[in-house]
Write a protein that holds these residues in place. Structure first.
Motif, PDB file in Angstrom:
ATOM      1  N   ARG A  88       0.860  -1.195   0.000  1.00 59.47           N
ATOM      2  CA  ARG A  88       0.000   0.000   0.000  1.00 59.47           C
ATOM      3  C   ARG A  88       0.897   1.246   0.000  1.00 59.47           C
ATOM      4  O   ARG A  88       1.139   1.860   1.033  1.00 59.47           O
ATOM      5  N   THR A  89       1.377   1.597  -1.179  1.00 57.94           N
ATOM      6  CA  THR A  89       2.374   2.657  -1.297  1.00 57.94           C
ATOM      7  C   THR A  89       1.851   4.012  -0.830  1.00 57.94           C
ATOM      8  O   THR A  89       2.551   4.756  -0.129  1.00 57.94           O
ATOM      9  N   LYS A  90       0.609   4.356  -1.192  1.00 62.66           N
ATOM     10  CA  LYS A  90       0.054   5.659  -0.784  1.00 62.66           C
ATOM     11  C   LYS A  90      -0.061   5.750   0.739  1.00 62.66           C
ATOM     12  O   LYS A  90       0.250   6.786   1.330  1.00 62.66           O
ATOM     13  N   ALA A  91      -0.529   4.666   1.367  1.00 62.09           N
ATOM     14  CA  ALA A  91      -0.622   4.654   2.833  1.00 62.09           C
ATOM     15  C   ALA A  91       0.766   4.763   3.454  1.00 62.09           C
ATOM     16  O   ALA A  91       0.964   5.477   4.438  1.00 62.09           O
ATOM     17  N   MET A  92       1.721   4.076   2.857  1.00 65.72           N
ATOM     18  CA  MET A  92       3.095   4.134   3.350  1.00 65.72           C
ATOM     19  C   MET A  92       3.636   5.560   3.312  1.00 65.72           C
ATOM     20  O   MET A  92       4.202   6.056   4.292  1.00 65.72           O
ATOM     21  N   ILE A  93       3.443   6.224   2.187  1.00 66.59           N
ATOM     22  CA  ILE A  93       3.909   7.613   2.052  1.00 66.59           C
ATOM     23  C   ILE A  93       3.201   8.509   3.063  1.00 66.59           C
ATOM     24  O   ILE A  93       3.830   9.372   3.698  1.00 66.59           O
ATOM     25  N   SER A  94       1.899   8.288   3.259  1.00 65.54           N
ATOM     26  CA  SER A  94       1.146   9.102   4.226  1.00 65.54           C
ATOM     27  C   SER A  94       1.710   8.939   5.636  1.00 65.54           C
ATOM     28  O   SER A  94       1.903   9.925   6.363  1.00 65.54           O
ATOM     29  N   PHE A  95       1.993   7.704   6.021  1.00 63.69           N
ATOM     30  CA  PHE A  95       2.543   7.467   7.366  1.00 63.69           C
ATOM     31  C   PHE A  95       3.957   8.024   7.494  1.00 63.69           C
ATOM     32  O   PHE A  95       4.348   8.508   8.563  1.00 63.69           O
ATOM     33  N   LEU A  96       4.731   7.987   6.411  1.00 68.37           N
ATOM     34  CA  LEU A  96       6.059   8.600   6.445  1.00 68.37           C
ATOM     35  C   LEU A  96       5.957  10.116   6.626  1.00 68.37           C
ATOM     36  O   LEU A  96       6.730  10.712   7.390  1.00 68.37           O
ATOM     37  N   ILE A  97       4.993  10.726   5.954  1.00 67.79           N
ATOM     38  CA  ILE A  97       4.800  12.179   6.093  1.00 67.79           C
ATOM     39  C   ILE A  97       4.411  12.525   7.526  1.00 67.79           C
ATOM     40  O   ILE A  97       4.938  13.485   8.117  1.00 67.79           O
ATOM     41  N   VAL A  98       3.517  11.747   8.119  1.00 66.44           N
ATOM     42  CA  VAL A  98       3.126  11.987   9.515  1.00 66.44           C
ATOM     43  C   VAL A  98       4.342  11.825  10.432  1.00 66.44           C
ATOM     44  O   VAL A  98       4.560  12.632  11.344  1.00 66.44           O
ATOM     45  N   THR A  99       5.150  10.807  10.180  1.00 72.75           N
ATOM     46  CA  THR A  99       6.358  10.573  10.985  1.00 72.75           C
ATOM     47  C   THR A  99       7.290  11.777  10.913  1.00 72.75           C
ATOM     48  O   THR A  99       7.795  12.249  11.946  1.00 72.75           O
ATOM     49  N   LEU A 100       7.499  12.289   9.719  1.00 73.75           N
ATOM     50  CA  LEU A 100       8.399  13.438   9.556  1.00 73.75           C
ATOM     51  C   LEU A 100       7.805  14.703  10.179  1.00 73.75           C
ATOM     52  O   LEU A 100       8.545  15.522  10.749  1.00 73.75           O
ATOM     53  N   ALA A 101       6.495  14.868  10.100  1.00 69.72           N
ATOM     54  CA  ALA A 101       5.853  16.024  10.744  1.00 69.72           C
ATOM     55  C   ALA A 101       6.057  15.954  12.256  1.00 69.72           C
ATOM     56  O   ALA A 101       6.343  16.976  12.905  1.00 69.72           O
ATOM     57  N   LEU A 102       5.926  14.758  12.816  1.00 72.15           N
ATOM     58  CA  LEU A 102       6.171  14.584  14.256  1.00 72.15           C
ATOM     59  C   LEU A 102       7.636  14.859  14.590  1.00 72.15           C
ATOM     60  O   LEU A 102       7.944  15.484  15.610  1.00 72.15           O
ATOM     61  N   GLY A 103       8.536  14.414  13.714  1.00 71.18           N
ATOM     62  CA  GLY A 103       9.962  14.697  13.920  1.00 71.18           C
ATOM     63  C   GLY A 103      10.249  16.190  13.906  1.00 71.18           C
ATOM     64  O   GLY A 103      11.028  16.696  14.725  1.00 71.18           O
ATOM     65  N   ALA A 104       9.608  16.901  12.993  1.00 66.44           N
ATOM     66  CA  ALA A 104       9.781  18.362  12.930  1.00 66.44           C
ATOM     67  C   ALA A 104       9.228  19.021  14.188  1.00 66.44           C
ATOM     68  O   ALA A 104       9.820  19.981  14.715  1.00 66.44           O
TER      69      ALA A 104
END
Length: 198
Positions: A88-104
């Motif tokens: 599920r590539t789109k879901a994967m990218i979405s979760f990566l974006i959330v992860t990076l937002a939390l990191g920021a």
């Protein structure tokens, strides 16, 4: 390139397996780096000179916020890898974006905390305690900041090339790095902040 369909995509080639093994070795070196920082901190934590001590500068609020942020990001990076494994590539990218937002968000709270320390006359030059504190926190923060740029590059590759053996391998290695940063933060939270506030 021979792909083993019986293995998860990130392990599906010999090169991928070697990349992951090499990264585990790298993490071993990173553990030694942080062990050295923790040792230095424990040696100097009581040497405050005329400057403030841990109990005077630590605030529980930012520490709890940052801990919750990083623990949540560890969960979201896990969801990204799960999405990767079920294609599920789109879901994967979405979760990566959330992860990076939390990191920021984590880095933002840490910057606020450094400004707070500065206003309490706790700087890199104040004492042995503040020097090792700033070095330890800044090293972890720099690793998180590097992770933000790394994660952005992985998202760009996923958008451009889709989910391949190479992008899966890079994403999995990135998740190992992110989990490592979360574990290091738990040590900082427990042995620097909580111990310092007691």
């Amino acid at each position: 390139m021979k792909i083993d369909s019986n293995q998860p995509l990130e392990y599906s080639t010999e090169q991928n397996k070697m990349n992951i093994l090499g990264f585990w070795i790298f993490l071993g070196a990173e553990i030694m780096l942080f062990a050295t920082l923790f040792t230095s901190y424990f040696i100097y934590e009581g040497r405050v000179g005329s400057g403030p001590g841990a109990a005077e500068i630590f605030e529980i609020g930012p520490v709890i916020i940052n801990t919750m942020i990083l623990l949540t990001s560890s969960f979201t990076i896990g969801l990204a890898i799960h999405a990767m494994r079920i294609q599920r590539t789109k879901a994967m990218i979405s979760f990566l974006i959330v992860t990076l937002a939390l990191g920021a968000a984590f880095v933002s709270v840490e910057i606020y905390e450094f400004i707070h320390f500065y206003h309490l006359n706790a700087t890199l030059q104040t004492s042995g305690f503040t020097a090792t504190l700033f070095t330890t926190l800044a090293t972890h923060g720099a690793h998180v900041t590097f992770g933000l740029f790394w994660g952005i590059m992985i998202i760009i590759q996923l958008v451009k090339h889709g989910l391949t053996a190479q992008t899966a391998n890079k994403s999995f290695i990135f998740s190992l790095y992110w989990h490592f940063l979360d574990v290091m933060w738990i040590f900082i939270f427990s042995f620097v902040y909580l111990k310092g506030m007691m």
